[in-house]
Scaffold this active site. Structure first.
Site, short mmCIF file in Angstrom:
data_model
loop_
_atom_site.label_atom_id
_atom_site.label_comp_id
_atom_site.label_asym_id
_atom_site.label_seq_id
_atom_site.Cartn_x
_atom_site.Cartn_y
_atom_site.Cartn_z
N CYS A 11 0.89 -1.21 0.00
CA CYS A 11 -0.23 0.07 -0.13
C CYS A 11 0.74 1.34 0.02
O CYS A 11 2.07 1.20 0.01
CB CYS A 11 -0.92 0.01 1.08
SG CYS A 11 -0.04 -0.35 2.77
N GLY A 39 -1.43 0.30 -4.77
CA GLY A 39 -2.55 -0.45 -4.11
C GLY A 39 -3.85 0.01 -4.91
O GLY A 39 -4.08 1.15 -4.98
N ASN A 114 2.00 1.05 5.81
CA ASN A 114 2.71 0.11 4.63
C ASN A 114 3.69 -0.71 5.25
O ASN A 114 4.53 -0.42 5.96
CB ASN A 114 3.30 1.40 3.85
CG ASN A 114 3.99 0.69 2.68
OD1 ASN A 114 5.03 1.16 2.10
ND2 ASN A 114 3.41 -0.34 2.21
N GLY A 115 3.36 -2.13 4.92
CA GLY A 115 4.53 -3.14 5.10
C GLY A 115 3.64 -4.08 5.95
O GLY A 115 2.59 -4.22 5.97
N TYR A 258 10.73 -2.22 -9.04
CA TYR A 258 9.17 -2.52 -9.54
C TYR A 258 8.22 -1.57 -8.77
O TYR A 258 7.39 -0.75 -9.36
CB TYR A 258 8.95 -3.90 -9.67
CG TYR A 258 7.19 -4.03 -9.79
CD1 TYR A 258 6.78 -3.90 -10.91
CD2 TYR A 258 6.54 -4.63 -8.81
CE1 TYR A 258 5.22 -3.91 -11.30
CE2 TYR A 258 5.17 -4.58 -8.94
CZ TYR A 258 4.63 -4.18 -10.28
OH TYR A 258 3.37 -4.62 -10.36
#
Length: 477
Positions: A11, A39, A114-115, A258
């Site tokens: 995210c 996301g 995030n994570g 990426y």
């Protein structure tokens, strides 16, 4: 490659702290738009209107969840937190939409994360045994519980967060909001990116990537350091560094390969330049005689350009992505016989026909999609297709924020490179050399455990990404 069903990042997080009431929901909307690539399953915004939280969260893309009539309902305010999600822990449901809101004895909190925590299952089990009741299947709720528990014994929300960070392990870039403060924090390893900036009128912006800060007209100040806590309030900005330097930096190297947008700069390294470098290294490591270099849109394009520059083989646009098809594209059952790659990608015959083509992509996870892309090029008249991948082979699970939770399905775990080459229908196949990953991250320490199995943290005993949901399914049998 954005079109495959393989690896996804979890995210993006975003936060706003303005000196005077303004359209913080609108600022957050544009920030989330810039982070949409991180996301596409759900998103949400929580606005702080003088201590009153107003929120809207739902499944879907930013443009779908926040049409003009929804955005217009948000009041002018001084603070907001926002989130766009691809869930690697927890099912896709409205209950797992973030930011997560918590009411407790000492106030309110909204949290965007995030994570992935590597000790989430262990912490959640202890909390459940102590009487905690969970309403989501995401480990973000575990973080919220830990902060809330510490808040009841602390004099401030930042003290509570600092105490919770002594217990949390794994990847977490956080933006949280109380009634008076906006706070951000990055785990001591720095697995996931986080940075902040400022607009000309004094509004502070916190975001997963610098591209989102620039998108709302702010200037990037710097990255949040691993282990750092930043507190934004009416009194300015305060940095707390008691967790800094406790761990070796381990930024996820796949951010450069990426995840991140090419126009972002992460920990001082340009993502675009990093991908150009990856392509140049690929050209040296796996040279080939060819007529044309093309990239798979979008994340393979920069590496393809680097490959072309180093090899001297002309770069061309050979594949066009249908920009109007996102994750909301659903194939009707009766059309399963159709090759959905051909719906999402089109090959340019004038560029491809009769050529020996070098096809550059960022990764191969299961091998299904790249095989269809190769078939598309051959159908368009490519004489040869040589595949070059700007990452090493995926060989191990990730516990820090991607959805590769086991070796099952990873084609590189089941087959050697010559076999993979035959399976996908390529004339040759070359991966990025794992020993040269340091060239992509500048002077930053990085995590490459998914490639070499060298994990920075203890491997969790329960490696299921969706432990709670699995338990329910087992009970239903």
């Amino acid at each position: 490659m954005c079109l495959r069903s393989g690896i996804h990042e979890e995210c993006g997080v975003f936060g706003v702290m303005a000196p005077n009431p303004c359209n913080v929901a609108g600022i957050s909307y544009y920030g989330l738009y810039a982070l949409q690539h991180r996301g596409q399953e759900s998103c949400g915004i929580v606005v702080n209107d003088d201590g009153i939280f107003i929120s809207h969260k739902d499944l879907g893309l930013v443009s779908e969840v926040f049409p003009p009539d929804v955005l217009s309902r948000f009041p002018k305010a001084t603070m907001a937190v926002a989130h766009t999600r691809y869930g690697t822990t927890g099912k896709t449901s409205r209950s797992n939409c973030q930011p997560l809101e918590v009411n407790h004895q000492k106030g309110r909190m909204a949290l965007a994360h995030n994570g992935n925590l590597s000790n989430a299952a262990e912490l959640r089990s202890k909390l459940e045994l102590s009487g905690a009741i969970f309403h989501t299947t995401s480990d973000t709720e575990t973080i919220a519980y830990m902060i809330t528990r510490e808040r009841l014994q602390s004099s401030s929300i930042e003290d509570a967060l600092s105490r919770a960070m002594n217990i949390l392990d794994g990847a977490y870039s956080l933006v949280l909001m109380s009634s008076q403060k906006l706070i951000c924090a990055r785990d001591p390893y720095g697995f996931r990116p986080l940075c902040y900036g400022k607009t000309a009128d004094g509004t502070y912006i916190v975001a997963s990537e610098s591209c989102a800060i620039k998108a709302v007209g702010a200037e990037v100040i710097r990255d949040v350091e691993p282990g750092e806590i930043l507190i934004f309030s009416k009194n300015g900005v305060v940095s707390r560094r008691e967790h800094c330097g406790k761990k070796e930096k381990k930024l996820c190297v796949f951010e450069y390969i990426y995840f991140a947008r090419p126009d972002s700069v992460i920990d001082g390294v340009s993502v675009h330049s990093s991908r150009i470098t990856a392509g140049k290294i690929l050209a040296k490591a796996h040279p080939v005689k060819a007529d044309l270099v093309i990239g798979v849109p979008d994340s393979g394009l920069d590496a393809a350009l680097g490959f072309s520059r180093e090899s001297g083989i002309p770069y061309g646009i050979g594949l066009i992505k249908n920009k109007y098809i996102g994750r909301t594209f659903i194939a009707p059952e009766q059309d399963e016989r159709l090759d959905h790659v051909k719906i999402k990608l089109a090959a340019i015959e004038e560029t491809i026909k009769g050529k020996r083509v070098v096809l550059v992509d960022d990764s191969i996870v299961r091998g299904n999609t790249i095989g269809r892309v190769i078939a598309l090029l051959r159908d368009t008249g490519a004489r040869e297709v040589h595949v070059r991948i700007s990452s090493p082979p995926f060989l191990h699970p990730c516990y820090y924020g991607t959805d590769i939770d086991s070796e099952e399905g990873l084609v590189a775990c089941q087959h050697q490179i010559p076999e993979i080459c035959r399976q996908i229908g390529a004339d040759s196949l070359g991966y990025f050399p794992v020993e040269q990953l340091h060239c992509l991250a500048g002077k930053n320490g990085f995590c490459s455990a998914c490639f070499n199995g060298e994990y920075p943290t203890k491997i969790p005993g329960n490696t299921r990404k969706d432990r709670f949901e699995t338990r329910l399914s087992e009970l239903a049998k």
